[in-house]
Design an enzyme around this catalytic site. Structure first.
Site, mmCIF file in Angstrom:
data_model
loop_
_atom_site.group_PDB
_atom_site.id
_atom_site.type_symbol
_atom_site.label_atom_id
_atom_site.label_comp_id
_atom_site.label_asym_id
_atom_site.label_seq_id
_atom_site.Cartn_x
_atom_site.Cartn_y
_atom_site.Cartn_z
ATOM 1 N N GLY A 47 2.760 5.870 -3.058
ATOM 2 C CA GLY A 47 4.077 6.707 -3.516
ATOM 3 C C GLY A 47 3.816 6.882 -5.075
ATOM 4 C CB VAL B 173 -0.831 0.132 1.160
ATOM 5 C CG1 VAL B 173 -1.804 1.200 1.255
ATOM 6 C CG2 VAL B 173 -1.833 -1.191 1.187
ATOM 7 C CG ASP B 174 3.892 2.727 3.012
ATOM 8 O OD1 ASP B 174 2.916 3.237 3.415
ATOM 9 O OD2 ASP B 174 4.647 2.079 3.940
ATOM 10 C CG LEU B 175 6.214 -0.220 -2.429
ATOM 11 C CD1 LEU B 175 6.609 -1.484 -2.642
ATOM 12 C CD2 LEU B 175 7.486 0.893 -2.456
#
Length: 415
Positions: free
Chosen positions: A183, A178-180
């Site tokens: 981003g 989810v972070d990637l």
């Protein structure tokens, strides 16, 4: 010259989603000022593994080496270490924001207002500023004040309910998926806002949430639920709507078989020497194969265990059926395709020497390809350069601020 050469990005983000976003902008040529607290981005301490300096003498910060986690998301940036708790540090960052095109931050909702670094405050200084806020849940809604962590979001959005074996426990995606995704979404959002600025002359605030991004990335599984009202089940490496599609075990290892249509299925049966699996009317269409999933997969699994992986990969690839080995990372980087596409690159680091890095997937623009501009910076490596070159402070003024704990700069000896 990159596609974003001349763009100035003020990066107040930490950990992964924000730094991954700004790393993409740096790869494309933007000048990224990574503002860190005196202790540094938290990921500098996340390890092991740490890469230790070849020659520790002659430099004073980061003596424990650099973490692989930090190195994965911060190449091409300039590190400026500033104490935001000091009003003088706040003024320095406000001055940088006045000259920036883009600001990226991932503080909790409302936190930066304490320092005069929230969007309304900075928009008065720089109306053209594109300001990207990345939070766990966005600036509205009942969870807006909660901190957001990738693994917590993975649990909340449903990805863990469909990841893992049917009878096994919930499983997260091992990388911070989810972070990637957030981003990458953030980089696209910034570029869209910059394009709109060309028409309006105005910047704007972008409120981007890990929760929203992750839920939208559930894609066909989420849409299937909305259409049917039925929760998708855990299927391990299988696909809920395509059969055969997933991991199969050969006599000496695993490989992925991805049959996307009925003609590919026919060629699969021919390539493995079992045309009876094509001639069976139950398996002639994908719909039929999905309905009779268990029987077909059981028969294919028995066949594939009879020969080595290389045998099946060769036969299937010659038949034009997508089939790939299940690689370790060592095998993935050794793939001729990875080497041909430059997905392992090297940059010179001031204390670590030659540093292997992951390549950029944006390296194939016909005129302005992405490039690894420089190695991830030491904490405070560019404090002096940015404060003198961008803000016009003298070296003596920077030294005075450093002596009073307002800024920190790395001192790197020559190699």
């Amino acid at each position: 010259m990159g596609a974003l050469t001349g763009l100035k990005v003020l990066d107040l983000s930490r950990i992964l989603a924000g730094p991954f976003c700004t790393q993409m902008l740096a790869d494309l040529g933007a000048e990224v000022w990574k503002v860190e607290p005196p202790r540094g981005d938290d990921t500098r301490t996340w390890g092991p593994p740490f890469l230790e300096p070849a020659e520790p003498a002659g430099w004073k910060l980061g003596a424990a080496g650099e973490s692989a986690y930090y190195l994965s998301a911060n190449r091409g940036k300039k590190s400026v270490a500033v104490n935001l708790k000091d009003p003088r540090g706040q003024a320095l960052v406000q001055a940088l924001a006045a000259q920036a095109d883009v600001l990226v931050e991932n503080y909790k909702t409302g936190d930066l207002a304490r320092y005069g670094l929230d969007y309304p405050s900075l928009a008065r200084l720089n109306p053209r500023l594109v300001y990207l806020s990345i939070t766990g849940y966005g600036h509205t809604g009942p969870r807006a004040q909660e901190p957001g962590y990738d693994v917590a979001i993975q649990g909340l959005i449903g990805i863990m309910s469909v990841t893992g074996e049917p009878e096994g426990p919930p499983v997260r995606v091992p990388v911070a998926w989810v972070d990637l995704m957030t981003g990458m979404t953030g980089a696209g959002a910034v570029l869209a806002a910059l394009l709109e600025r060309e028409r309006s002359g105005q910047g704007q605030h972008i409120d981007l949430a890990l929760f929203d991004t992750g839920l939208s990335a559930m894609a066909n599984l989420a849409q299937s639920y909305l259409v049917s009202g039925t929760n998708p089940a855990r299927l391990g490496n299988a696909h809920p709507q395509i059969v055969p599609y997933g991991a199969f075990e050969a006599s000496d290892g695993w490989f992925m078989l991805t049959v996307g249509n009925d003609e590919q299925y026919r060629r699969t049966c021919e390539a493995i020497g079992h045309l009876e699996l094509w001639e069976d009317e139950r398996f002639r269409t994908n719909q039929g194969r999905v309905l009779h999933r268990a029987e077909l997969l059981g028969r294919l699994e028995a066949v594939f265990k009879t020969c080595p992986r290389a045998h099946w990969l060769s036969a299937l690839q010659q038949a034009g059926v997508p089939a790939t080995p299940v690689n370790s990372l060592a095998e993935a980087f050794a793939e001729p395709q990875a080497q041909a596409r430059g997905m392992r690159v090297e940059a010179h680091h001031p204390t670590l020497g030659p540093l292997p890095l992951i390549g950029s997937p944006l390296s194939y623009f016909s005129r302005t390809p992405a490039q690894v501009q420089s190695a991830p910076p030491l904490l405070g490596q560019h404090t002096l350069e940015v404060l003198t070159g961008v803000l016009g402070l003298s070296a003596e003024e920077v030294a005075g601020l450093e002596a009073e704990g307002v800024v920190v700069r790395a001192v790197v000896g020559s190699r």
